[in-house]
Scaffold this motif. Structure first.
Motif, PDB file in Angstrom:
ATOM      1  N   TRP A 124       0.836  -1.208   0.000  1.00  0.00           N
ATOM      2  CA  TRP A 124       0.000   0.000   0.000  1.00  0.00           C
ATOM      3  C   TRP A 124       0.866   1.251   0.000  1.00  0.00           C
ATOM      4  O   TRP A 124       0.593   2.223  -0.694  1.00  0.00           O
ATOM      5  CB  TRP A 124      -0.887  -0.036   1.238  1.00  0.00           C
ATOM      6  N   ASP A 125       1.940   1.221   0.794  1.00  0.00           N
ATOM      7  CA  ASP A 125       2.809   2.391   0.926  1.00  0.00           C
ATOM      8  C   ASP A 125       3.447   2.773  -0.409  1.00  0.00           C
ATOM      9  O   ASP A 125       3.852   3.914  -0.599  1.00  0.00           O
ATOM     10  CB  ASP A 125       3.912   2.116   1.952  1.00  0.00           C
ATOM     11  N   TYR A 212      -3.436  -1.163  -8.569  1.00  0.00           N
ATOM     12  CA  TYR A 212      -3.727  -1.536  -7.187  1.00  0.00           C
ATOM     13  C   TYR A 212      -4.679  -2.730  -7.132  1.00  0.00           C
ATOM     14  O   TYR A 212      -4.546  -3.601  -6.279  1.00  0.00           O
ATOM     15  CB  TYR A 212      -4.312  -0.359  -6.408  1.00  0.00           C
ATOM     16  N   TYR A 213      -5.617  -2.768  -8.077  1.00  0.00           N
ATOM     17  CA  TYR A 213      -6.505  -3.928  -8.174  1.00  0.00           C
ATOM     18  C   TYR A 213      -5.686  -5.202  -8.401  1.00  0.00           C
ATOM     19  O   TYR A 213      -5.955  -6.247  -7.790  1.00  0.00           O
ATOM     20  CB  TYR A 213      -7.509  -3.729  -9.310  1.00  0.00           C
ATOM     21  N   ALA A 214      -4.667  -5.118  -9.267  1.00  0.00           N
ATOM     22  CA  ALA A 214      -3.814  -6.272  -9.545  1.00  0.00           C
ATOM     23  C   ALA A 214      -3.075  -6.727  -8.288  1.00  0.00           C
ATOM     24  O   ALA A 214      -2.905  -7.929  -8.046  1.00  0.00           O
ATOM     25  CB  ALA A 214      -2.818  -5.940 -10.657  1.00  0.00           C
ATOM     26  N   VAL A 215      -2.641  -5.752  -7.475  1.00  0.00           N
ATOM     27  CA  VAL A 215      -1.977  -6.078  -6.212  1.00  0.00           C
ATOM     28  C   VAL A 215      -2.921  -6.881  -5.315  1.00  0.00           C
ATOM     29  O   VAL A 215      -2.536  -7.904  -4.722  1.00  0.00           O
ATOM     30  CB  VAL A 215      -1.515  -4.793  -5.482  1.00  0.00           C
ATOM     31  N   GLU A 228     -13.894  -3.512  -0.606  1.00  0.00           N
ATOM     32  CA  GLU A 228     -13.635  -2.845   0.668  1.00  0.00           C
ATOM     33  C   GLU A 228     -12.260  -2.193   0.678  1.00  0.00           C
ATOM     34  O   GLU A 228     -12.108  -1.028   1.082  1.00  0.00           O
ATOM     35  CB  GLU A 228     -13.726  -3.879   1.794  1.00  0.00           C
ATOM     36  N   LYS A 229     -11.240  -2.917   0.226  1.00  0.00           N
ATOM     37  CA  LYS A 229      -9.869  -2.394   0.232  1.00  0.00           C
ATOM     38  C   LYS A 229      -9.706  -1.237  -0.753  1.00  0.00           C
ATOM     39  O   LYS A 229      -8.994  -0.269  -0.471  1.00  0.00           O
ATOM     40  CB  LYS A 229      -8.871  -3.508  -0.106  1.00  0.00           C
ATOM     41  N   TRP A 233      -8.617   2.510   0.121  1.00  0.00           N
ATOM     42  CA  TRP A 233      -7.467   3.060  -0.595  1.00  0.00           C
ATOM     43  C   TRP A 233      -7.782   4.441  -1.168  1.00  0.00           C
ATOM     44  O   TRP A 233      -6.990   5.377  -1.059  1.00  0.00           O
ATOM     45  CB  TRP A 233      -7.065   2.092  -1.708  1.00  0.00           C
ATOM     46  N   PHE A 234      -8.957   4.585  -1.770  1.00  0.00           N
ATOM     47  CA  PHE A 234      -9.372   5.887  -2.293  1.00  0.00           C
ATOM     48  C   PHE A 234      -9.444   6.920  -1.166  1.00  0.00           C
ATOM     49  O   PHE A 234      -8.986   8.048  -1.313  1.00  0.00           O
ATOM     50  CB  PHE A 234     -10.735   5.779  -2.986  1.00  0.00           C
ATOM     51  N   MET A 235     -10.022   6.532  -0.043  1.00  0.00           N
ATOM     52  CA  MET A 235     -10.171   7.473   1.073  1.00  0.00           C
ATOM     53  C   MET A 235      -8.805   7.897   1.608  1.00  0.00           C
ATOM     54  O   MET A 235      -8.569   9.074   1.866  1.00  0.00           O
ATOM     55  CB  MET A 235     -10.998   6.820   2.187  1.00  0.00           C
TER      56      MET A 235
END
Length: 263
Positions: A124-125, A212-215, A228-229, A233-235
């Motif tokens: 994520w970072d 990010y979806y691929a991750v 949910e993730k 992530w957007f927020m």
């Protein structure tokens, strides 16, 4: 010889406070088996009431070796954090004295999910989202009922049912369909406006979302978990504090083929 055997004690793990707190956070402060609080108030002080349990036993008995033969191990090093989990003292005692294959597998699956989340946090970072997506989110919040009525998408354009699987859930599907019907066109127009300001900006945003979806997909998350993730992530990356706005954006990218689709 007999005296030496009697004097031998099972080897015990040495777990420092940092690891204990990490394990406590992993399970959100509740025993993953019975949901009891692992920290309680006593005399106005927070007191830890949990043990660090080995998922695969540190000093396995002959019975444990037999029933766990061939079972998946989370680490080659039994005495490490990957094989630890925080349990309330009662569940720990039962698990250690009356262990079953089913309970072992249950804890393995719980810890696997925990490890997936931890790995995701590291990734994520390194995953960013262009700040201008906030402009799109603000447009969603500023639209009135009349303008939304004029931009609704037709039902014929929906393909959500072709993209979702059984893990997405009917409530998520209904919510996403409604968001797409109402907000797809305004979001698409907002992204076009970004494109006028700077060439390929919207394309760049879409590629970040798909990345990010691929991750998440590589981490083997279910579709409901991915939704949910992605929302979180957007927020996190945009500063959006209204969860529904974030869900609207994720719904747009489901419809626009960035996620849940091969198109």
């Amino acid at each position: 010889m007999e005296c030496r055997v009697l004097s031998e004690k099972p080897r015990r793990a040495s777990v420092n406070d940092t690891v204990k707190m990490s394990l406590l956070c992993e399970v959100d402060g509740s025993c993953p088996l019975c949901r009891r609080d692992l920290v309680v108030k006593k005399n106005k002080k927070n007191v830890r009431v949990f043990d660090v349990a080995h998922i695969y036993p540190l000093n396995a008995t002959d019975h444990e070796l037999a029933i766990l033969k061939g079972e998946v191990r989370l680490s080659n090093d039994i005495d490490c954090e990957e094989n630890f989990i925080a349990l309330c003292k009662e569940c720990h005692k039962i698990y250690d004295t009356k262990k079953t294959v089913q309970e072992y597998r249950q804890l393995v699956e719980i810890k696997k999910e925990i490890n997936k989340i931890k790995e995701l946090s590291k990734l994520w970072d390194r995953q960013t989202l262009h700040k201008d997506i906030l402009i799109v989110a603000e447009k969603i919040g500023s639209m009135d009922e009349r303008s939304l009525d004029n931009t609704k998408l037709s039902y014929d354009a929906l393909k959500v049912s072709d993209k979702k699987d059984d893990t997405f859930g009917i409530l998520n599907e209904i919510k996403v369909i409604q968001f797409i019907l109402i907000f797809f066109v305004p979001i698409k127009e907002a992204l076009k406006d970004l494109e006028k300001q700077e060439k390929a900006k919207s394309t760049f945003i879409c590629s970040q979302v798909k990345s990010y979806y691929a991750v998440l997909l590589m981490q083997d998350f279910r579709q409901d978990q991915i939704f949910e993730k992605m929302t979180e992530w957007f927020m996190t990356n945009t500063g959006i504090d209204d969860r529904s706005k974030s869900e609207v954006l994720v719904s747009y990218f489901i419809q626009n083929c960035e996620i849940f689709s091969e198109c």
